[in-house]
Design an enzyme around this catalytic site. Structure first.
Site, short mmCIF file in Angstrom:
data_model
loop_
_atom_site.label_atom_id
_atom_site.label_comp_id
_atom_site.label_asym_id
_atom_site.label_seq_id
_atom_site.Cartn_x
_atom_site.Cartn_y
_atom_site.Cartn_z
N ASP A 189 46.32 42.07 41.59
CA ASP A 189 45.23 42.72 40.90
C ASP A 189 44.38 41.63 40.24
OD1 ASP A 189 43.72 44.73 39.53
OD2 ASP A 189 44.98 44.42 37.77
N ASP A 191 41.64 42.29 37.25
CA ASP A 191 41.41 42.49 35.81
C ASP A 191 42.73 42.54 35.04
OD1 ASP A 191 38.91 42.76 36.83
OD2 ASP A 191 38.44 44.64 35.82
N GLU A 198 38.50 42.56 31.56
CA GLU A 198 38.15 43.73 32.35
C GLU A 198 36.67 43.55 32.72
OE1 GLU A 198 39.98 46.37 33.39
OE2 GLU A 198 41.80 45.48 32.54
N ARG A 234 32.06 55.11 34.57
CA ARG A 234 31.78 53.84 33.90
C ARG A 234 30.61 53.12 34.54
NH1 ARG A 234 37.72 51.35 34.08
NH2 ARG A 234 37.63 52.44 36.08
N SER A 277 41.08 44.75 43.99
CA SER A 277 40.64 45.07 42.64
C SER A 277 39.84 46.35 42.60
CB SER A 277 39.79 43.91 42.10
OG SER A 277 39.25 44.24 40.84
N GLY A 278 40.06 47.09 41.52
CA GLY A 278 39.19 48.23 41.23
C GLY A 278 37.90 47.77 40.59
N LYS A 322 44.66 50.28 47.08
CA LYS A 322 45.31 48.97 46.91
C LYS A 322 46.55 48.87 47.79
CE LYS A 322 43.71 47.71 42.29
NZ LYS A 322 44.11 47.21 40.96
N ASP A 345 48.97 45.14 36.65
CA ASP A 345 49.27 45.55 35.27
C ASP A 345 49.01 47.02 34.98
OD1 ASP A 345 46.49 45.58 33.21
OD2 ASP A 345 46.32 45.12 35.33
N ASN A 348 46.93 52.06 38.32
CA ASN A 348 46.35 52.07 39.67
C ASN A 348 46.93 50.98 40.56
OD1 ASN A 348 45.00 50.08 38.17
ND2 ASN A 348 43.19 50.20 39.47
#
EC number: 3.1.3.3
Length: 404
Positions: A189, A191, A198, A234, A277-278, A322, A345, A348
């Site tokens: 991941d 962030d 983030e 967001r 990554s999201g 992911k 972490d 997701n």
């Protein structure tokens, strides 16, 4: 006496133990002394701690008429170099290790005697025997590895990992075997894992909506909101932001301590390393170039006429995405899932962590720590190397070699 004979349980053997101040030539000297009696070597183990050596040699016993002379000669040699010797008679080799072999890595910052005692007691209570202990690193954390036999890996993991946080340590339990270092694909991941930030919050700070975005992010990472819905909510807050902010955000990103060391070392070991990554390709593509990653996949902020539109384009990288990408990357490079490592972490990341051969929760939320194979709760990303059996000395030696 042949090698096959020495393995018999009824063959007389001698355990020769030498201990004292370490210096070059001791091992050669001991076996030069033993060579005069034509003994065969059954087993050897040597440990050096703070300059003090313990050298153990299990050898076949010489004829009974010569054993007394061997003992006297070894003691005399040891005394001549200011070492101590102990010789114990017995039969056969070491007893076979029990079924169920695991490697238990314990990380402490610091590693206390209390925590070590508790881990050892839990291993014994689970029915395991500690066959060997080895220090992997002394900084930035103390990392030790226990070789354990006699209990199934999953049962041992359950016994040890549950209360590790209460003891102030991180514990990883993996099955022993050649596959441990055969893991050849690492997916991370971004962030709060590869980086300390983030990314969407960095963008939000420039848009003046950081509080609103942070609130939604926190809820999503706790698993309280659907990721895709929270992503769209967001990103919508960023509508109208000038595209020049992308370069500013890239410059603000802070790598997690140890990130460069982890990636550099993995690449030297022949691993494929990438990120999913999201977050956004506007940042992950830059990280891929800067760190020499093999692949990077993330969401893409839509930019029209030099402005963020408040939308994302392309395939959404969410929790399921992911895991799907981990499988895709593994297939592309020909690595079985059992030889992959995933690090993350947030909630997701859970599908990815569970799909990998080894899933590592890095400074993760409680729900993630409980579900992952193992958790690391120190702020140094390169500690993941210790879970793969790589020592700090190996990392530093590789760095020094490259500098030369």
């Amino acid at each position: 006496m042949s090698a096959s004979q020495t393995s018999s349980s009824d063959v007389p053997t001698l355990l020769v133990k030498i201990f004292g101040k370490d210096r070059p030539g001791i091992t050669a000297g001991l076996f030069d002394t033993l060579a005069a009696y034509s003994v065969d070597v059954v087993d050897i183990e040597q440990v050096v701690t703070r300059g003090r050596m313990v050298l153990c040699a299990l050898v076949t016993a010489p004829p009974r008429t010569l054993e007394g002379d061997l003992r006297a000669t070894v003691h005399s040699w040891a005394e001549s170099i200011k070492m101590q010797a102990e010789i114990i008679s017995g039969l056969g080799d070491n007893r076979p290790r029990g079924l169920g072999r695991s490697l238990v890595t314990v990380l402490g910052h610091p590693l206390t005697a209390e925590a070590t005692a508790a881990i050892a007691a839990k291993i014994a209570k689970a029915g395991g025997n500690i066959d060997r202990i080895f220090r992997l690193a002394k900084y930035p954390v103390t990392a030790v590895e226990f070789a354990v036999s006699g209990v199934a890996t999953e049962a041992l993991r359950t016994a040890l990992v549950t209360d590790a946080a209460k003891l102030g340590v991180d514990v990883a339990v993996v099955a022993a075997g050649l596959h441990r270092r055969a893991q050849r694909l690492v997916v991370m991941d971004v962030d709060s894992t590869l980086i300390q930030d983030e990314v969407i919050e960095l963008f939000a700070a420039h848009a003046g909506c950081e509080d609103e975005v942070a609130e939604v992010t926190a809820a999503a990472m706790r698993g309280e909101l659907d990721f895709e819905q929270s992503l769209h909510a967001r990103v919508a807050l960023l509508e109208g932001l000038d595209a020049s902010v992308v370069d500013k955000v890239r410059s603000e990103v802070r790598l997690t301590p140890g990130a460069r060391t982890l990636i550099r070392t993995l690449k030297r070991l022949g691993f494929q390393v990438g990120v999913v990554s999201g977050g956004f390709t506007q940042v992950t593509d830059d990280l891929k170039d800067r760190l020499g990653l093999d692949f990077a996949q993330a969401n893409t902020l839509e930019i029209v006429d030099g402005k963020l539109t408040g939308k994302v384009t392309g395939e959404i990288v969410d929790r399921a995405g992911k895991a799907r990408l981990l499988r895709r990357f593994a297939a592309e490079v020909g690595v079985p899932l059992s030889q992959t490592v995933a690090i993350g972490d947030g909630a997701n990341d859970l599908d990815m962590l569970n799909a990998a051969g080894l899933g590592v929760a890095f400074n993760a939320k409680p729900v993630v720590r409980e579900a992952a194979h193992t958790a690391v709760n120190v702020p140094f990303l390169d500690t993941v190397l210790y879970l793969l059996g790589v020592t700090r000395e190996e990392v530093e030696a590789a760095d020094a070699h490259e500098e030369d």
